[in-house]
Structures are given as C-alpha cells and as structure tokens.
Design a protein around this motif. Structure first.
Motif, short mmCIF file in Angstrom:
data_model
loop_
_atom_site.label_atom_id
_atom_site.label_comp_id
_atom_site.label_asym_id
_atom_site.label_seq_id
_atom_site.Cartn_x
_atom_site.Cartn_y
_atom_site.Cartn_z
N TYR A 156 8.64 -1.10 28.51
CA TYR A 156 7.95 -0.11 27.68
C TYR A 156 7.22 -0.89 26.60
CZ TYR A 156 7.18 4.59 25.87
OH TYR A 156 6.60 5.79 25.50
N HIS A 157 5.91 -0.71 26.50
CA HIS A 157 5.14 -1.46 25.52
C HIS A 157 4.62 -0.56 24.40
CE1 HIS A 157 3.83 -5.04 28.29
NE2 HIS A 157 5.12 -4.77 28.38
N LEU A 158 4.73 -1.07 23.19
CA LEU A 158 4.10 -0.41 22.05
C LEU A 158 3.17 -1.42 21.39
CD1 LEU A 158 7.28 1.02 20.21
CD2 LEU A 158 5.81 2.24 21.82
N VAL A 159 2.05 -0.96 20.93
CA VAL A 159 1.25 -1.80 20.03
C VAL A 159 1.36 -1.13 18.67
CG1 VAL A 159 -1.00 -2.78 19.50
CG2 VAL A 159 -0.30 -2.50 21.89
N ILE A 160 1.77 -1.91 17.70
CA ILE A 160 1.96 -1.34 16.37
C ILE A 160 1.04 -2.01 15.35
CG2 ILE A 160 4.38 -0.74 16.81
CD1 ILE A 160 5.13 -3.14 14.96
N GLU A 161 0.77 -1.29 14.28
CA GLU A 161 0.13 -1.90 13.12
C GLU A 161 1.25 -2.09 12.10
OE1 GLU A 161 -4.45 -0.27 13.24
OE2 GLU A 161 -2.96 0.87 12.12
N TYR A 162 1.33 -3.30 11.58
CA TYR A 162 2.41 -3.60 10.64
C TYR A 162 1.82 -4.27 9.39
CZ TYR A 162 6.66 -5.55 8.67
OH TYR A 162 7.68 -5.88 7.81
N PRO A 163 2.10 -3.72 8.20
CA PRO A 163 1.53 -4.33 6.99
C PRO A 163 2.40 -5.47 6.46
CG PRO A 163 2.57 -2.21 6.48
CD PRO A 163 2.86 -2.50 7.92
N VAL A 164 1.77 -6.61 6.25
CA VAL A 164 2.51 -7.71 5.62
C VAL A 164 1.95 -7.93 4.21
CG1 VAL A 164 3.31 -9.01 7.64
CG2 VAL A 164 1.01 -9.42 6.80
N GLN A 165 2.86 -8.25 3.31
CA GLN A 165 2.45 -8.47 1.91
C GLN A 165 2.16 -9.95 1.74
OE1 GLN A 165 2.13 -5.57 0.23
NE2 GLN A 165 2.96 -4.64 2.10
N ARG A 166 0.90 -10.27 1.50
CA ARG A 166 0.47 -11.66 1.30
C ARG A 166 0.13 -11.86 -0.18
NH1 ARG A 166 1.76 -14.86 4.98
NH2 ARG A 166 -0.06 -16.19 4.68
N ILE A 167 0.03 -13.11 -0.60
CA ILE A 167 -0.28 -13.30 -2.04
C ILE A 167 -1.67 -12.76 -2.37
CG2 ILE A 167 1.36 -15.18 -2.56
CD1 ILE A 167 -0.89 -17.17 -2.11
N GLY A 168 -2.52 -12.66 -1.37
CA GLY A 168 -3.86 -12.10 -1.60
C GLY A 168 -3.90 -10.58 -1.44
N GLY A 169 -2.76 -9.97 -1.19
CA GLY A 169 -2.72 -8.51 -0.99
C GLY A 169 -2.15 -8.16 0.37
N GLU A 170 -2.20 -6.86 0.66
CA GLU A 170 -1.62 -6.41 1.94
C GLU A 170 -2.57 -6.70 3.10
OE1 GLU A 170 0.71 -2.58 2.44
OE2 GLU A 170 -1.18 -2.05 3.41
N LYS A 171 -1.99 -7.11 4.22
CA LYS A 171 -2.79 -7.32 5.43
C LYS A 171 -2.09 -6.61 6.59
CE LYS A 171 -4.93 -10.80 8.32
NZ LYS A 171 -6.21 -10.07 8.43
N ILE A 172 -2.86 -5.79 7.30
CA ILE A 172 -2.27 -5.07 8.43
C ILE A 172 -2.55 -5.86 9.70
CG2 ILE A 172 -2.35 -2.94 9.79
CD1 ILE A 172 -2.94 -1.49 7.13
N VAL A 173 -1.47 -6.22 10.41
CA VAL A 173 -1.66 -6.96 11.66
C VAL A 173 -1.13 -6.14 12.84
CG1 VAL A 173 -1.53 -9.25 10.58
CG2 VAL A 173 0.56 -8.21 11.45
#
Ligand code: 0O2
Length: 213
Positions: free
Chosen positions: A123-140
C-alpha cells in the motif's frame, strides 16, 4: 529550486534526510504506544532511505523530468517503509496516518487490492511533510510503502533480481516469481485466519519478556 542544485546535492537532500529521520521516530512512537498498553502493534518495523543522487538523476532521465522539477515530480526522494505482521495492520496504519495533522496524504495507491503485473503488492502513500529548517519551514514529499512481512520478502528478492535482469526475466524465473507472489499472498491470507491466535501468543511473549527484564 536554486540553479546550484547539481553542485550542492548535500543541501538539496538535507530536508529529505530530516523528514525520514523524523518520520521514523514518530512511527516508532506509534509502535511504542501500542506496546505500552499491551496491545498488538500494527507496525512490526520501519526502514527509511534517501534516494541517491545517481538514482534521482537516472529516474529523471528515464521519465524525462527536468532538473528544475525534481522536487515536484519525483515523489520518492524520501522513502519510508513500514512492515506489518498482517494485512489488517496495513489498513490500521493507513487509518492512523490519515488521522495525523503533522502530515498530509496527497496520493494513495492500493497495490494490495490491485496488485501490479509483476506480482508486487504493497500500500503506497505519497505524503507532504513539513520540516523545520533554519531558513523556515520546507514541505517535502515522501513515499510511504506499507507492507506485510511476506510482501516485503517477495519485493526484496524481486528488487535484487531486477538489478541483474532489468525486468527482462527469463520465462522460468518470471513464472517462479509469479508463483512466489501467489505463495506470499496465500501466506498472508492464512496468517490473517489465525491472527487471533498469533496475537494472543504475542501478548504471552511480551508478558514473559517483561518478567525477565
Ligand atoms: P526503489 O529502489 O525501491 O526506490 P508507476 O511505475 O508510474 O506505476 P511509480 O511512480 O514507479 O509508479 O510508483 P509506484 O509504482 O507507486 O512505486 C514505485 C516503488 O514501489 C518502487 O520504487 C519500488 O520500491 C516499489 N515497487 C513498485 N513496483 C515494484 C515491483 O514490481 N517490484 C518491486 N520489488 N518493487 C516495486 P523504485 O524507484 O522503482 O525503486
């Protein structure tokens, strides 16, 4: 995406690496919570990986993806694999992930109900996950593959063979792989039938382990 991407792969991959590390910790947290209440954990074990630069470039070339579209068009630069004992557990894990507010599911692919021609099931999911970087949030984006141990056994062997044959299997091997996929499916079906028994055995072992520690 910056023009310096090709010369700066470490910084390109860093948010994906962070996402994989964080997701592994969170998923292990789910397993721990089930075990704390002595309940059957739907997660057996978790692995994670980042695609290598070479593998990203190869996929981009095969699919005709421009280098400034890697982030948007390659869904599995970050990959998490969740292994479960039973098919029922897979659905439980999907339910748990759907209910979370720290990630967003954008694609679901049910290769269990609709197995691939190769015999592949997961079963596959593709998710968007926000990571907190020193330059701000990045959604991967991150691809989450959820499988039983039997599905994983088959997929791991087939994946290894694929390196050698590039999908062009001799007929005998192709037939064997299809039969092995069917055997894995049967194993999952049988295990589901005796699930109650196995779960009771799990509780017994976890109690015994507690007494030893
Ligand atoms: P790796 O090395 O595992 O990262 P599509 O081909 O367009 O239908 P797409 O975009 O390839 O779909 O995504 P899909 O099929 O949802 O998921 C691709 C990943 O699933 C693969 O990643 C494998 O990990 C796994 N997978 C899919 N089909 C098979 C299969 O027949 N056998 C095995 N062993 N694994 C499979 P990568 O990038 O191919 O490889």
């Amino acid at each position: 995406m910056e023009n310096n991407l090709i010369t700066n792969w470490d910084s390109f991959l860093a948010p994906y690496e962070q996402a994989v590390e964080e997701l592994k910790i969170k998923l292990k947290g789910i397993r721990k919570q089930y075990r704390e209440v002595n309940s059957h954990a739907p997660i057996e074990f978790i692995t994670g990986r980042i695609k290598t630069k070479e593998s990203i470039l190869e996929k981009a070339e095969i699919r005709g993806i421009a280098l400034d579209r890697l982030e948007e068009d390659i869904e599995d630069i970050a990959g998490i694999r969740i292994m479960c004992q039973f098919v029922e557990d897979i659905h439980e894990v999907v339910r748990l992930l759907r209910a979370r507010n720290d990630l967003h599911i954008i694609i679901e692919r049910d290769y269990i109900t609709h197995k691939k021609e190769s015999g592949y099931r997961s079963y596959h999911l593709v998710i968007e996950y926000p990571v907190q970087r020193i330059g701000g949030e990045k959604i991967v984006m991150c691809e989450v593959q959820i499988r039983t141990l039997a599905m994983n056994f088959w997929a791991t062997i087939e994946h290894t063979l694929n390196y050698k044959y590039q999908g062009e299997y001799p007929q005998v091997l192709h037939d064997r792989l299809i039969r092995a996929a069917e055997a894995a499916f049967l194993l999952d079906t049988e295990m589901s039938e005796i699930r109650e028994e196995i779960m009771e055995a799990n509780y017994f072992f976890s109690d015994k382990k507690k007494n030893v520690n």
